[in-house]
Design a protein around this motif. Structure first.
Motif, PDB file in Angstrom:
ATOM      1  N   VAL A  24       0.840  -1.208   0.000  1.00  0.00           N
ATOM      2  CA  VAL A  24       0.000   0.000   0.000  1.00  0.00           C
ATOM      3  C   VAL A  24       0.871   1.253   0.000  1.00  0.00           C
ATOM      4  O   VAL A  24       0.607   2.219  -0.726  1.00  0.00           O
ATOM      5  CB  VAL A  24      -0.951  -0.014   1.211  1.00  0.00           C
ATOM      6  CG1 VAL A  24      -1.635   1.344   1.375  1.00  0.00           C
ATOM      7  CG2 VAL A  24      -2.002  -1.106   1.045  1.00  0.00           C
ATOM      8  N   ALA A  25       1.921   1.251   0.800  1.00  0.00           N
ATOM      9  CA  ALA A  25       2.818   2.413   0.857  1.00  0.00           C
ATOM     10  C   ALA A  25       3.509   2.635  -0.478  1.00  0.00           C
ATOM     11  O   ALA A  25       3.636   3.773  -0.944  1.00  0.00           O
ATOM     12  CB  ALA A  25       3.857   2.210   1.962  1.00  0.00           C
ATOM     13  N   TYR A  26       3.952   1.553  -1.123  1.00  0.00           N
ATOM     14  CA  TYR A  26       4.604   1.679  -2.430  1.00  0.00           C
ATOM     15  C   TYR A  26       3.629   2.200  -3.484  1.00  0.00           C
ATOM     16  O   TYR A  26       3.994   3.009  -4.353  1.00  0.00           O
ATOM     17  CB  TYR A  26       5.189   0.342  -2.863  1.00  0.00           C
ATOM     18  CG  TYR A  26       6.478  -0.024  -2.167  1.00  0.00           C
ATOM     19  CD1 TYR A  26       7.545   0.868  -2.127  1.00  0.00           C
ATOM     20  CD2 TYR A  26       6.641  -1.268  -1.561  1.00  0.00           C
ATOM     21  CE1 TYR A  26       8.731   0.542  -1.497  1.00  0.00           C
ATOM     22  CE2 TYR A  26       7.832  -1.608  -0.928  1.00  0.00           C
ATOM     23  CZ  TYR A  26       8.868  -0.697  -0.895  1.00  0.00           C
ATOM     24  OH  TYR A  26      10.041  -1.017  -0.264  1.00  0.00           O
ATOM     25  N   GLY A 143      -5.213   4.515   0.775  1.00  0.00           N
ATOM     26  CA  GLY A 143      -4.753   4.812   2.133  1.00  0.00           C
ATOM     27  C   GLY A 143      -5.667   4.208   3.181  1.00  0.00           C
ATOM     28  O   GLY A 143      -5.204   3.709   4.216  1.00  0.00           O
ATOM     29  N   LEU A 144      -6.985   4.231   2.918  1.00  0.00           N
ATOM     30  CA  LEU A 144      -7.929   3.637   3.868  1.00  0.00           C
ATOM     31  C   LEU A 144      -7.725   2.129   3.983  1.00  0.00           C
ATOM     32  O   LEU A 144      -7.882   1.556   5.069  1.00  0.00           O
ATOM     33  CB  LEU A 144      -9.354   3.941   3.421  1.00  0.00           C
ATOM     34  CG  LEU A 144     -10.480   3.492   4.353  1.00  0.00           C
ATOM     35  CD1 LEU A 144     -10.342   4.171   5.713  1.00  0.00           C
ATOM     36  CD2 LEU A 144     -11.838   3.788   3.734  1.00  0.00           C
ATOM     37  N   LEU A 145      -7.368   1.491   2.868  1.00  0.00           N
ATOM     38  CA  LEU A 145      -7.076   0.061   2.921  1.00  0.00           C
ATOM     39  C   LEU A 145      -5.916  -0.217   3.878  1.00  0.00           C
ATOM     40  O   LEU A 145      -5.969  -1.152   4.692  1.00  0.00           O
ATOM     41  CB  LEU A 145      -6.742  -0.449   1.523  1.00  0.00           C
ATOM     42  CG  LEU A 145      -6.242  -1.898   1.432  1.00  0.00           C
ATOM     43  CD1 LEU A 145      -7.315  -2.863   1.927  1.00  0.00           C
ATOM     44  CD2 LEU A 145      -5.837  -2.231  -0.009  1.00  0.00           C
ATOM     45  N   GLY A 146      -4.856   0.608   3.786  1.00  0.00           N
ATOM     46  CA  GLY A 146      -3.736   0.447   4.701  1.00  0.00           C
ATOM     47  C   GLY A 146      -4.142   0.675   6.152  1.00  0.00           C
ATOM     48  O   GLY A 146      -3.680  -0.017   7.060  1.00  0.00           O
ATOM     49  N   ILE A 178      -1.911   6.849   9.772  1.00  0.00           N
ATOM     50  CA  ILE A 178      -0.970   7.587   8.926  1.00  0.00           C
ATOM     51  C   ILE A 178      -1.267   7.318   7.458  1.00  0.00           C
ATOM     52  O   ILE A 178      -1.160   8.215   6.615  1.00  0.00           O
ATOM     53  CB  ILE A 178       0.482   7.204   9.267  1.00  0.00           C
ATOM     54  CG1 ILE A 178       0.859   7.732  10.654  1.00  0.00           C
ATOM     55  CG2 ILE A 178       1.450   7.741   8.225  1.00  0.00           C
ATOM     56  CD1 ILE A 178       2.228   7.287  11.126  1.00  0.00           C
ATOM     57  N   MET A 179      -1.664   6.097   7.123  1.00  0.00           N
ATOM     58  CA  MET A 179      -1.918   5.748   5.733  1.00  0.00           C
ATOM     59  C   MET A 179      -3.086   6.540   5.158  1.00  0.00           C
ATOM     60  O   MET A 179      -3.077   6.918   3.985  1.00  0.00           O
ATOM     61  CB  MET A 179      -2.184   4.248   5.610  1.00  0.00           C
ATOM     62  CG  MET A 179      -1.023   3.381   6.050  1.00  0.00           C
ATOM     63  SD  MET A 179       0.535   3.807   5.224  1.00  0.00           S
ATOM     64  CE  MET A 179       0.166   3.354   3.542  1.00  0.00           C
TER      65      MET A 179
END
Length: 227
Positions: A24-26, A143-146, A178-179
């Motif tokens: 997700v971050a990538y 971001g919500l998935l993370g 944070i995500m």
């Protein structure tokens, strides 16, 4: 105090994250890089397009069609207005009847080629906007998935310990949130840029349409004069 700060550090979040959290971050990082590339490149192109809009008036002040095309060629680096003038100049001396287009009367030929030039300029102006809109609409959900995945891991950790301890869940939940923040940081510039570029494109397309209308009137009246 240092321990509390470490609970919410990005390094701790990355160390505790699994493959999905890292993916997700990538994805968000890739979205941000692509978004800013298009924002900066489109902003520069839009600035050049708006700066060259005054060249249309210089075109009509030129003594001949060839001089007008040369002025636009020098003043329109994005080649938005120039194709209409070039296509119009090509129609001035077109007399061939050996093609389907040649079988049309002159006014219809002018309409066809100017419409094609506007279509190509429109494609150039709108390139990249669909991608910006897609990033702006999907980045918050990525971001919500993370965030959801991080909270799931925090709750799993609580259930494994059997007791709820605020210091055990505050860090993981805060790190997961944070995500969501990163997703919004990616989406907001993309949405603002998309709206701004759409406004610039509306102005430019309106000017292109007016330019094409004037060219059509000039070329068809010139044909009548020769006839």
């Amino acid at each position: 105090m240092d321990d509390l700060e470490n609970h919410f550090s990005l390094g701790r979040y990355w160390a505790q994250g699994d493959a999905l959290s890292h993916a997700v971050a990538y994805v968000l990082l890739a979205m941000s890089l692509v978004s800013w590339y298009f924002i900066l490149s489109k902003a520069f192109a839009s600035w050049r397009v708006r700066r060259s809009a005054d060249a249309v008036e210089a075109f009509w002040n030129a003594p001949t069609m060839g001089d007008g095309v040369a002025l636009l060629d020098a003043a329109d680096p994005e080649r938005v207005y120039l194709p209409l003038a070039q296509q119009g100049a090509a129609q001035v001396d077109m007399v061939s009847k050996r093609t389907l287009a040649g079988g049309m009367d002159h006014a219809e030929q002018v309409t066809r080629v100017l419409r094609g030039a506007i279509h190509r300029s429109t494609i150039k102006l709108e390139s990249g906007l669909t991608l910006l809109a897609s990033i702006g609409s999907t980045a918050p959900f990525v971001g919500l998935l993370g965030t959801v995945w991080g909270i799931y891991h925090a709750l799993s950790a609580v259930s494994s310990h059997g007791t709820v301890q605020i210091d055990k869940i505050a860090g993981p939940v805060g790190e997961a949130l944070i995500m969501t923040g990163i997703g919004l940081m990616v989406a907001i510039p993309a949405v603002l840029a998309y709206n701004g570029f759409n406004r610039v494109n509306r102005l430019t397309l309106s000017e292109l349409d007016a330019f094409a209308h004037d060219l059509h009137a000039y070329l068809t009246s010139a044909e009548r004069a020769r006839g």
